[in-house]
Enzyme design. Structure first.
Site, PDB file in Angstrom:
ATOM      1  N   GLY A 190      18.344 -62.374  24.098  1.00 19.08           N
ATOM      2  CA  GLY A 190      17.420 -63.450  24.497  1.00 19.08           C
ATOM      3  C   GLY A 190      16.165 -62.962  25.183  1.00 19.08           C
ATOM      4  O   GLY A 190      15.513 -62.013  24.739  1.00 19.08           O
ATOM      5  N   VAL A 191      15.838 -63.599  26.290  1.00 18.33           N
ATOM      6  CA  VAL A 191      14.637 -63.226  27.058  1.00 18.33           C
ATOM      7  C   VAL A 191      14.725 -61.771  27.494  1.00 18.33           C
ATOM      8  O   VAL A 191      13.772 -60.990  27.358  1.00 18.33           O
ATOM      9  CB  VAL A 191      14.492 -64.132  28.294  1.00 18.33           C
ATOM     10  CG1 VAL A 191      13.442 -63.607  29.255  1.00 18.33           C
ATOM     11  CG2 VAL A 191      14.161 -65.562  27.873  1.00 18.33           C
ATOM     12  N   ASP A 192      15.895 -61.370  28.005  1.00 19.93           N
ATOM     13  CA  ASP A 192      16.107 -60.003  28.515  1.00 19.93           C
ATOM     14  C   ASP A 192      15.802 -58.981  27.412  1.00 19.93           C
ATOM     15  O   ASP A 192      15.088 -57.994  27.632  1.00 19.93           O
ATOM     16  CB  ASP A 192      17.561 -59.880  28.972  1.00 19.93           C
ATOM     17  CG  ASP A 192      17.781 -58.815  30.041  1.00 19.93           C
ATOM     18  OD1 ASP A 192      18.941 -58.667  30.460  1.00 19.93           O
ATOM     19  OD2 ASP A 192      16.813 -58.135  30.431  1.00 19.93           O
ATOM     20  N   TYR A 213      23.876 -68.435  29.103  1.00 18.95           N
ATOM     21  CA  TYR A 213      24.599 -68.905  30.292  1.00 18.95           C
ATOM     22  C   TYR A 213      24.905 -70.401  30.259  1.00 18.95           C
ATOM     23  O   TYR A 213      25.454 -70.959  31.213  1.00 18.95           O
ATOM     24  CB  TYR A 213      23.841 -68.513  31.564  1.00 18.95           C
ATOM     25  CG  TYR A 213      23.977 -67.039  31.934  1.00 18.95           C
ATOM     26  CD1 TYR A 213      24.696 -66.163  31.125  1.00 18.95           C
ATOM     27  CD2 TYR A 213      23.390 -66.522  33.081  1.00 18.95           C
ATOM     28  CE1 TYR A 213      24.829 -64.825  31.453  1.00 18.95           C
ATOM     29  CE2 TYR A 213      23.505 -65.186  33.418  1.00 18.95           C
ATOM     30  CZ  TYR A 213      24.245 -64.346  32.597  1.00 18.95           C
ATOM     31  OH  TYR A 213      24.374 -63.023  32.930  1.00 18.95           O
ATOM     32  N   ILE A 270       7.753 -65.656  26.013  1.00 17.04           N
ATOM     33  CA  ILE A 270       7.499 -65.205  27.395  1.00 17.04           C
ATOM     34  C   ILE A 270       6.787 -63.861  27.419  1.00 17.04           C
ATOM     35  O   ILE A 270       5.961 -63.620  28.306  1.00 17.04           O
ATOM     36  CB  ILE A 270       8.822 -65.148  28.178  1.00 17.04           C
ATOM     37  CG1 ILE A 270       8.584 -64.961  29.684  1.00 17.04           C
ATOM     38  CG2 ILE A 270       9.755 -64.063  27.684  1.00 17.04           C
ATOM     39  CD1 ILE A 270       8.392 -66.245  30.449  1.00 17.04           C
ATOM     40  N   THR A 299      19.703 -71.342  30.477  1.00 19.27           N
ATOM     41  CA  THR A 299      19.939 -72.389  29.463  1.00 19.27           C
ATOM     42  C   THR A 299      20.310 -71.823  28.101  1.00 19.27           C
ATOM     43  O   THR A 299      20.514 -72.584  27.148  1.00 19.27           O
ATOM     44  CB  THR A 299      18.686 -73.280  29.295  1.00 19.27           C
ATOM     45  OG1 THR A 299      17.633 -72.490  28.739  1.00 19.27           O
ATOM     46  CG2 THR A 299      18.268 -73.874  30.619  1.00 19.27           C
TER      47      THR A 299
HETATM   48  N1  APR Z   1      10.534 -66.382  25.223  1.00 22.91           N
HETATM   49  C1  APR Z   1      10.816 -67.535  25.895  1.00 22.91           C
HETATM   50  N2  APR Z   1      12.045 -68.090  25.929  1.00 22.91           N
HETATM   51  C2  APR Z   1      13.034 -67.458  25.244  1.00 22.91           C
HETATM   52  C3  APR Z   1      12.824 -66.249  24.521  1.00 22.91           C
HETATM   53  C4  APR Z   1      11.507 -65.718  24.538  1.00 22.91           C
HETATM   54  N3  APR Z   1      11.203 -64.576  23.875  1.00 22.91           N
HETATM   55  N4  APR Z   1      14.015 -65.874  23.962  1.00 22.91           N
HETATM   56  C5  APR Z   1      14.914 -66.816  24.311  1.00 22.91           C
HETATM   57  N5  APR Z   1      14.349 -67.768  25.076  1.00 22.91           N
HETATM   58  C6  APR Z   1      14.948 -68.959  25.681  1.00 22.91           C
HETATM   59  C7  APR Z   1      16.289 -69.410  25.154  1.00 22.91           C
HETATM   60  O1  APR Z   1      16.113 -70.247  24.026  1.00 22.91           O
HETATM   61  C8  APR Z   1      16.843 -70.175  26.347  1.00 22.91           C
HETATM   62  O2  APR Z   1      16.310 -71.477  26.343  1.00 22.91           O
HETATM   63  O3  APR Z   1      15.197 -68.627  27.044  1.00 22.91           O
HETATM   64  C9  APR Z   1      16.261 -69.437  27.559  1.00 22.91           C
HETATM   65  C10 APR Z   1      17.241 -68.530  28.302  1.00 22.91           C
HETATM   66  O4  APR Z   1      18.110 -67.936  27.367  1.00 22.91           O
HETATM   67  P1  APR Z   1      18.745 -66.470  27.586  1.00 22.91           P
HETATM   68  O5  APR Z   1      17.712 -65.454  27.307  1.00 22.91           O
HETATM   69  O6  APR Z   1      20.022 -66.447  26.809  1.00 22.91           O
HETATM   70  O7  APR Z   1      19.042 -66.368  29.153  1.00 22.91           O
HETATM   71  P2  APR Z   1      20.251 -66.953  30.027  1.00 22.91           P
HETATM   72  O8  APR Z   1      20.819 -68.201  29.467  1.00 22.91           O
HETATM   73  O9  APR Z   1      19.714 -66.944  31.416  1.00 22.91           O
HETATM   74  O10 APR Z   1      21.372 -65.824  29.889  1.00 22.91           O
HETATM   75  C11 APR Z   1      21.138 -64.566  30.485  1.00 22.91           C
HETATM   76  O11 APR Z   1      21.734 -63.406  28.477  1.00 22.91           O
HETATM   77  O12 APR Z   1      20.350 -61.979  27.344  1.00 22.91           O
HETATM   78  C12 APR Z   1      21.389 -62.036  28.238  1.00 22.91           C
HETATM   79  O13 APR Z   1      21.121 -60.069  29.588  1.00 22.91           O
HETATM   80  C13 APR Z   1      20.998 -61.480  29.587  1.00 22.91           C
HETATM   81  O14 APR Z   1      23.228 -61.542  30.439  1.00 22.91           O
HETATM   82  C14 APR Z   1      21.971 -62.192  30.480  1.00 22.91           C
HETATM   83  C15 APR Z   1      22.083 -63.574  29.852  1.00 22.91           C
END
Ligand code: APR
Length: 184
Positions: free
Chosen positions: A38-40, A134, A17, A131
């Site tokens: 993760g994404v954050d 969470y 992303i 996904t």
């Molecule tokens: N680019 C695209 N997709 C990604 C990336 C990336 N760099 N990193 C992870 N993902 C995917 C994961 O494989 C998953 O399918 O993004 C999706 C969402 O995963 P998370 O980042 O864990 O987000 P979410 O499930 O919404 O949980 C949010 O996690 O990181 C913490 O601070 C955040 O508390 C919040 C929670």
């Protein structure tokens, strides 16, 4: 995979992303908006400390929350190749409250699209919100996310380009099946 729906195009791709060259990058955030994994984690690492500094300036409620579940907050994008980061707080999956978490997942996508339109963005990139940490089942999340996007794109404020950036080939395949099954 690309598909025209309503006033714009939906594209699914495998990638990171933070590498997307779009007007708005959607962050899979939490209610405190102080970063995470993760994404954050990837978005804050790529955007640099200015992003966290801007998040910290947002008002908090009594519980220290900056953004309720199902809503979004928009900030600048720091060093990312985008104009805005739209911080989207998806639901933590809970099978005891499926209707509520599904509504919250739909709502957070609609909120992100409306925020992008409010900021005159022509393009937006979503991760698969909720996904990962969470634990939202990805096949159901894909159907909900794409249906919410299709609804918005059939309306008057459609964005020219909506991307879903999936981290793995397996996740991309799930979204491709969901897009193919979408009856819009
Ligand atoms: N680019 C695209 N997709 C990604 C990336 C990336 N760099 N990193 C992870 N993902 C995917 C994961 O494989 C998953 O399918 O993004 C999706 C969402 O995963 P998370 O980042 O864990 O987000 P979410 O499930 O919404 O949980 C949010 O996690 O990181 C913490 O601070 C955040 O508390 C919040 C929670």
């Amino acid at each position: 995979m690309k598909r025209r729906i309503g006033g714009g195009q939906i594209e699914l791709l495998r990638g990171n992303i933070v590498e997307q060259r779009v007007d708005a990058i959607v962050n899979a955030a939490n209610t405190w908006m102080l970063g995470g994994g993760g994404v954050d984690g990837a978005i804050h690492a790529a955007a640099g400390p200015a992003l966290l500094a801007e998040c910290k300036r947002l008002p908090v409620d009594a519980g220290g929350r900056r953004c309720p579940t199902g809503e979004t907050r928009t900030t600048a994008a720091g060093a990312l190749d985008a104009r805005y980061v739209i911080h989207a707080v998806g639901p933590v999956y809970d099978e005891r409250y499926v209707d509520e978490v599904e509504q919250q997942l739909r709502s957070v996508h609609a909120s992100a699209l409306a925020a992008a339109a409010d900021h005159e963005c022509a393009s937006i990139a979503f991760p698969a919100i909720s996904t990962g940490a969470y634990r939202f089942p990805i096949a159901r999340a894909a159907a909900i996310a794409l249906d919410a996007v299709a609804d918005f794109q059939r309306g008057p404020r459609a964005l020219a380009e909506v991307r879903f950036v999936l981290f793995t080939v397996a996740d991309l395949a799930v979204f491709e099946r969901a897009l193919a099954a979408l009856d819009h």
